[in-house]
Design a protein around this motif. Sequence first.
Motif, PDB file in Angstrom:
ATOM      1  N   TYR A  65       4.734  22.214  66.816  1.00  0.00           N
ATOM      2  CA  TYR A  65       5.597  22.642  67.920  1.00  0.00           C
ATOM      3  C   TYR A  65       6.779  23.456  67.415  1.00  0.00           C
ATOM      4  O   TYR A  65       7.419  23.123  66.422  1.00  0.00           O
ATOM      5  N   LYS A  66       7.068  24.557  68.142  1.00  0.00           N
ATOM      6  CA  LYS A  66       8.252  25.363  67.888  1.00  0.00           C
ATOM      7  C   LYS A  66       8.912  25.697  69.215  1.00  0.00           C
ATOM      8  O   LYS A  66       8.232  25.842  70.240  1.00  0.00           O
ATOM      9  N   GLN A  67      10.227  25.816  69.187  1.00  0.00           N
ATOM     10  CA  GLN A  67      10.961  26.166  70.395  1.00  0.00           C
ATOM     11  C   GLN A  67      10.474  27.508  70.934  1.00  0.00           C
ATOM     12  O   GLN A  67      10.228  28.448  70.188  1.00  0.00           O
ATOM     13  N   GLY A  68      10.319  27.580  72.251  1.00  0.00           N
ATOM     14  CA  GLY A  68       9.859  28.808  72.884  1.00  0.00           C
ATOM     15  C   GLY A  68       8.392  28.814  73.221  1.00  0.00           C
ATOM     16  O   GLY A  68       7.888  29.768  73.818  1.00  0.00           O
ATOM     17  N   MET A  69       7.668  27.759  72.855  1.00  0.00           N
ATOM     18  CA  MET A  69       6.239  27.708  73.166  1.00  0.00           C
ATOM     19  C   MET A  69       5.971  27.629  74.672  1.00  0.00           C
ATOM     20  O   MET A  69       4.941  28.106  75.142  1.00  0.00           O
ATOM     21  N   GLU A  70       6.875  27.003  75.412  1.00  0.00           N
ATOM     22  CA  GLU A  70       6.652  26.848  76.847  1.00  0.00           C
ATOM     23  C   GLU A  70       6.587  28.217  77.519  1.00  0.00           C
ATOM     24  O   GLU A  70       7.373  29.121  77.233  1.00  0.00           O
ATOM     25  N   LYS A 103     -26.858  31.728  81.522  1.00  0.00           N
ATOM     26  CA  LYS A 103     -27.857  30.667  81.385  1.00  0.00           C
ATOM     27  C   LYS A 103     -27.342  29.293  81.795  1.00  0.00           C
ATOM     28  O   LYS A 103     -28.137  28.368  81.979  1.00  0.00           O
ATOM     29  N   VAL A 104     -26.031  29.167  81.942  1.00  0.00           N
ATOM     30  CA  VAL A 104     -25.470  27.875  82.331  1.00  0.00           C
ATOM     31  C   VAL A 104     -24.173  28.138  83.088  1.00  0.00           C
ATOM     32  O   VAL A 104     -23.477  29.131  82.843  1.00  0.00           O
ATOM     33  N   LEU A 105     -23.868  27.259  84.034  1.00  0.00           N
ATOM     34  CA  LEU A 105     -22.575  27.318  84.710  1.00  0.00           C
ATOM     35  C   LEU A 105     -21.477  27.186  83.663  1.00  0.00           C
ATOM     36  O   LEU A 105     -21.537  26.312  82.799  1.00  0.00           O
ATOM     37  N   HIS A 106     -20.471  28.052  83.734  1.00  0.00           N
ATOM     38  CA  HIS A 106     -19.443  28.022  82.704  1.00  0.00           C
ATOM     39  C   HIS A 106     -18.105  28.487  83.258  1.00  0.00           C
ATOM     40  O   HIS A 106     -18.031  29.100  84.324  1.00  0.00           O
ATOM     41  N   GLU A 107     -17.080  28.167  82.507  1.00  0.00           N
ATOM     42  CA  GLU A 107     -15.754  28.711  82.755  1.00  0.00           C
ATOM     43  C   GLU A 107     -15.095  28.995  81.421  1.00  0.00           C
ATOM     44  O   GLU A 107     -15.411  28.375  80.399  1.00  0.00           O
ATOM     45  N   PHE A 108     -14.206  29.989  81.430  1.00  0.00           N
ATOM     46  CA  PHE A 108     -13.355  30.262  80.286  1.00  0.00           C
ATOM     47  C   PHE A 108     -11.930  29.852  80.650  1.00  0.00           C
ATOM     48  O   PHE A 108     -11.544  29.848  81.818  1.00  0.00           O
ATOM     49  N   ARG A 109     -11.129  29.544  79.628  1.00  0.00           N
ATOM     50  CA  ARG A 109      -9.758  29.129  79.898  1.00  0.00           C
ATOM     51  C   ARG A 109      -8.873  29.459  78.708  1.00  0.00           C
ATOM     52  O   ARG A 109      -9.337  29.452  77.554  1.00  0.00           O
ATOM     53  N   THR A 110      -7.637  29.779  79.000  1.00  0.00           N
ATOM     54  CA  THR A 110      -6.663  30.117  77.960  1.00  0.00           C
ATOM     55  C   THR A 110      -5.383  29.336  78.206  1.00  0.00           C
ATOM     56  O   THR A 110      -4.851  29.343  79.321  1.00  0.00           O
ATOM     57  N   THR A 111      -4.916  28.636  77.185  1.00  0.00           N
ATOM     58  CA  THR A 111      -3.609  28.002  77.246  1.00  0.00           C
ATOM     59  C   THR A 111      -2.561  29.040  76.870  1.00  0.00           C
ATOM     60  O   THR A 111      -2.597  29.609  75.774  1.00  0.00           O
ATOM     61  N   VAL A 112      -1.654  29.318  77.802  1.00  0.00           N
ATOM     62  CA  VAL A 112      -0.645  30.364  77.605  1.00  0.00           C
ATOM     63  C   VAL A 112       0.569  29.758  76.891  1.00  0.00           C
ATOM     64  O   VAL A 112       1.167  28.790  77.372  1.00  0.00           O
ATOM     65  N   VAL A 113       0.905  30.355  75.752  1.00  0.00           N
ATOM     66  CA  VAL A 113       1.994  29.864  74.904  1.00  0.00           C
ATOM     67  C   VAL A 113       3.028  30.982  74.771  1.00  0.00           C
ATOM     68  O   VAL A 113       2.693  32.115  74.412  1.00  0.00           O
ATOM     69  N   GLY A 114       4.268  30.657  75.065  1.00  0.00           N
ATOM     70  CA  GLY A 114       5.306  31.672  75.097  1.00  0.00           C
ATOM     71  C   GLY A 114       5.487  32.429  73.802  1.00  0.00           C
ATOM     72  O   GLY A 114       5.828  33.617  73.802  1.00  0.00           O
ATOM     73  N   THR A 115       5.246  31.773  72.668  1.00  0.00           N
ATOM     74  CA  THR A 115       5.435  32.412  71.369  1.00  0.00           C
ATOM     75  C   THR A 115       4.196  33.154  70.881  1.00  0.00           C
ATOM     76  O   THR A 115       4.258  33.844  69.854  1.00  0.00           O
ATOM     77  N   LEU A 116       3.084  33.040  71.603  1.00  0.00           N
ATOM     78  CA  LEU A 116       1.822  33.615  71.124  1.00  0.00           C
ATOM     79  C   LEU A 116       1.193  34.623  72.073  1.00  0.00           C
ATOM     80  O   LEU A 116       0.369  35.443  71.644  1.00  0.00           O
ATOM     81  N   HIS A 117       1.540  34.570  73.351  1.00  0.00           N
ATOM     82  CA  HIS A 117       0.872  35.408  74.338  1.00  0.00           C
ATOM     83  C   HIS A 117       1.851  36.335  75.049  1.00  0.00           C
ATOM     84  O   HIS A 117       2.997  35.962  75.310  1.00  0.00           O
ATOM     85  N   SER A 118       1.345  37.508  75.383  1.00  0.00           N
ATOM     86  CA  SER A 118       2.068  38.459  76.224  1.00  0.00           C
ATOM     87  C   SER A 118       1.110  38.926  77.317  1.00  0.00           C
ATOM     88  O   SER A 118      -0.114  38.777  77.190  1.00  0.00           O
ATOM     89  N   PRO A 119       1.630  39.524  78.391  1.00  0.00           N
ATOM     90  CA  PRO A 119       0.731  40.009  79.446  1.00  0.00           C
ATOM     91  C   PRO A 119      -0.313  41.000  78.934  1.00  0.00           C
ATOM     92  O   PRO A 119      -1.457  41.005  79.418  1.00  0.00           O
TER      93      PRO A 119
END
Length: 231
Positions: A199-204, A153-169
């Motif tokens: 912030y925690k080390q390894g987030m990048e 119903k509307v132009l949209h995009e999704f987005r995810t901020t990838v965080v080293g301590t929270l995300h895996s492939p």
Amino acid sequence: MRFGLQKLTLLDYPEHVACTVFTAKCNLRCPFCHNADLAVGGDEHLPETRESLLEFLKARKKILDGVCVTGGEPLLHNETLELLTDIKSLGLAVKLDTNGTFPGRLKCAVNEGLVDMVAMDIKNSPQKYTATCGNIDLLDKVKESVEFLLSGKVLHEFRTTVVGTLHSPDDFVDIGTWIAGNSRYFLQKFSNSGNVLDYKQGMEADDSLMASCLANAKLFLPNAAIRGSEM
């Protein structure tokens, strides 16, 4: 209600010369939030009232053709819908940034023609959503917003901020399965703004992680890309 204002941006609203309007407060507590003061604080320190903001927009109509409304979480405030109405009355296009936890207000904004584009955060795979958002469980609301946007119903995009301590492939297989289709989908590297909520080390996230996450996302979302990268 008071607002922050970035008077000119060529990045926040694609293909538009825009300004960015910030609302205070967020109902989530994502540890990687890059603007902690805005997310958890009140709006007393923000410079613009609704009246002064609209006066600025009226004066800049010949320069600007769009407004990005972001936060915090804009839809936390019912007054945001009133602001969107005022902005649209000036003939400006509106992009709304949201975390998707207020599907009722999102549907109202879209169905009443108050927004021209929606950018929604996908924080993580459904299984890890609550932990990623600071152990706040609003996944059902998020799923409702995703389903609505996928209806087209509307132009949209999704987005995810990838965080080293929270995300895996593997998370991006689950995300891709969830929002599969032709939607615009962007991965963004976590960046330590110096004002991160927890912030925690390894987030990048390193380039290898970003590439692996993107490859999995592309299995389901052929338009997926890393924002600001040719990967």
